[in-house]
Write a protein that holds these residues in place. Structure first.
Motif, PDB file in Angstrom:
ATOM      1  N   CYS A 284       0.829  -1.202   0.000  1.00  0.00           N
ATOM      2  CA  CYS A 284       0.000   0.000   0.000  1.00  0.00           C
ATOM      3  C   CYS A 284       0.867   1.257   0.000  1.00  0.00           C
ATOM      4  N   LEU A 285       1.928   1.239   0.801  1.00  0.00           N
ATOM      5  CA  LEU A 285       2.795   2.402   0.917  1.00  0.00           C
ATOM      6  C   LEU A 285       3.592   2.650  -0.358  1.00  0.00           C
ATOM      7  N   LEU A 286       4.084   1.579  -0.963  1.00  0.00           N
ATOM      8  CA  LEU A 286       4.820   1.722  -2.225  1.00  0.00           C
ATOM      9  C   LEU A 286       3.913   2.263  -3.329  1.00  0.00           C
ATOM     10  N   SER A 287       2.678   1.775  -3.361  1.00  0.00           N
ATOM     11  CA  SER A 287       1.714   2.269  -4.342  1.00  0.00           C
ATOM     12  C   SER A 287       1.421   3.745  -4.102  1.00  0.00           C
ATOM     13  N   PHE A 288       1.277   4.114  -2.840  1.00  0.00           N
ATOM     14  CA  PHE A 288       1.017   5.501  -2.456  1.00  0.00           C
ATOM     15  C   PHE A 288       2.156   6.416  -2.916  1.00  0.00           C
ATOM     16  N   VAL A 289       3.380   6.021  -2.604  1.00  0.00           N
ATOM     17  CA  VAL A 289       4.542   6.843  -2.958  1.00  0.00           C
ATOM     18  C   VAL A 289       4.717   6.936  -4.468  1.00  0.00           C
TER      19      VAL A 289
END
Length: 325
Positions: A284-289
Motif C-alpha cells: 500500500c505504501l509503495l503504491s502511495f509513494v
C-alpha cells in the motif's frame, strides 16, 4: 416534517450538483451557505422556545415555525448543491458530511418535539444544542480542495502516530505484566486476577520494533507529501484539483493497513499474521509513494525520492522477515 427525510435522501446524492458553473465564486458561495445555515439554526431555536413550557401551542400557531424550518432546510440544501464537483471530490464530500450532520440533528429535534412535546424540555434543549453545534461546524469546513485534502492527510498522520504509541504501549504493558508476575511468584502473595500475562519473547519485541520502524517510515512519507501539498497544491486548475483528489484517495487506504499491523502485535503474537500485515502495508505504501511521486506538487517539492523511500521500506520489511524466523 416529512420533508426532512426527503432532503436527507437527496443530500446524500451528488447527482443534483451543478456542473460547469463558470460564475462560481468561492468567497460568495461560502458566505451565502453560512447565512443559510444560520437560518436553520434560528428556526430550530424558535421551535424549541415554542415548546419550552406548557401548554403546548396549537397546530395553527406552529405552522409558521414549521414552514420556516422547512424553507430554511431547502435553501440550505440548495446552497449545498451549488458547490460544483469541479471544486474537488474531497471538499464536496467534507461539506456533504457536515450538511447531513445538520439534517440529522434537525430530524432528531423534530422527533423529540413530536414525541415529548412540552414535557421533554431537557431532551429538546439537548437536541437543539446538537443542531447549534452542527451548524457552527460549517464555519470550520474546508473552503477549497487543498485544505480538504490536507485534513485527510492530517487525520492519516494522527492515526499513524497513535498506532506507533499503541505498539510501544504493547511492549510496556508486556514488561509491566511480567514484573508483576515475577513479583508475585517471588512472594507468598497471590497473583492478581487481573493479570492475563502472555510473555513477550525477545523475538516478539524485535518484531514489534521492526513494525514500529515501518509505521514511522510510512508517517514520514505521508508527512513529506503533506508538506508538498501545503506548498504547491493547486486549486486553480481542474487538473490541479483532480491531482489533490488522487492523493487523498490513495492516502485513505494506508490507515486500515496500519491498524491491521498493530492489531497483529498483541500477545500471543502470530508472526505469520504480522508478516502478512506488514507486506500489505508495504504494498500500500509503495503504491502511495509511486502514485504521488507523479503528481505535480510532489515534482515541484523535489524532496520525495522514490528510490530512497522504496529502499527504506524494503529494508524494514526484510528486517521484519528475518526477525520472524
Amino acid at each position: 416534517m416529512c420533508i426532512i427525510f426527503v432532503v436527507i435522501q437527496t443530500a446524500g446524492s451528488s447527482s443534483a450538483r451543478q456542473y460547469g458553473n463558470s460564475s462560481f465564486s468561492r468567497p460568495s458561495y461560502w458566505s451565502d451557505l453560512a447565512s443559510r445555515v444560520d437560518m436553520v439554526s434560528n428556526w430550530c431555536t424558535k421551535l424549541t422556545v415554542f415548546f419550552s413550557k406548557p401548554p403546548a401551542p396549537k397546530l395553527e400557531e406552529c405552522g409558521p415555525v414549521i414552514h420556516g424550518i422547512e424553507n430554511s432546510i431547502l435553501t440550505m440544501v440548495s446552497a449545498y448543491f451549488g458547490l460544483p464537483p469541479t471544486e474537488g471530490i474531497t471538499v464536496c464530500k467534507e461539506l456533504q458530511e457536515a450538511v447531513l450532520d445538520i439534517l440529522s440533528g434537525v430530524e432528531s429535534l423534530a422527533d423529540t418535539v413530536i414525541t415529548h412535546g412540552c414535557e421533554g424540555q431537557f431532551k429538546t434543549l439537548k437536541e437543539t444544542g446538537s443542531v447549534w453545534n452542527s451548524c457552527d461546524k460549517i464555519s470550520s469546513v474546508s473552503k477549497d480542495n487543498r485544505a480538504a485534502v490536507l485534513r485527510v492527510f492530517i487525520t492519516s498522520l494522527q492515526l499513524q502516530q497513535d498506532a506507533c504509541s499503541e505498539a510501544e504501549e504493547i511492549i510496556v504493558d508486556g514488561q509491566s505484566c511480567m514484573n508483576e508476575l515475577e513479583l508475585a511468584l517471588g512472594t507468598t502473595s497471590p497473583i492478581s486476577d487481573d493479570v492475563d500475562c502472555n510473555e513477550l519473547s525477545d523475538t516478539d519485541k524485535k518484531l514489534i520494533h521492526c513494525s514500529i520502524r515501518l509505521i514511522k517510515t510510512c508517517h514520514r512519507c505521508v508527512a513529506d507529501i503533506s508538506r508538498a501539498i501545503t506548498k504547491y497544491g493547486n486549486t486553480v486548475t481542474c487538473d490541479g484539483i483532480e491531482q489533490l483528489d488522487a492523493a487523498a484517495a490513495v492516502v485513505i487506504a494506508i490507515s486500515p493497513c496500519v491498524d491491521d499491523l498493530v492489531s497483529s502485535l498483541y500477545s500471543p503474537i502470530s508472526r505469520t499474521s504480522t508478516v502478512q500485515a506488514a507486506e500489505e502495508l508495504k504494498d500500500c505504501l509503495l503504491s502511495f509513494v509511486e502514485k504521488c511521486s507523479k503528481l505535480d506538487f510532489c515534482k515541484a517539492a523535489q524532496f520525495l525520492s522514490l528510490d530512497v523511500v522504496t529502499k527504506d521500506i524494503l529494508e524494514h520489511l526484510e528486517q521484519l522477515h528475518l526477525t520472524s524466523k
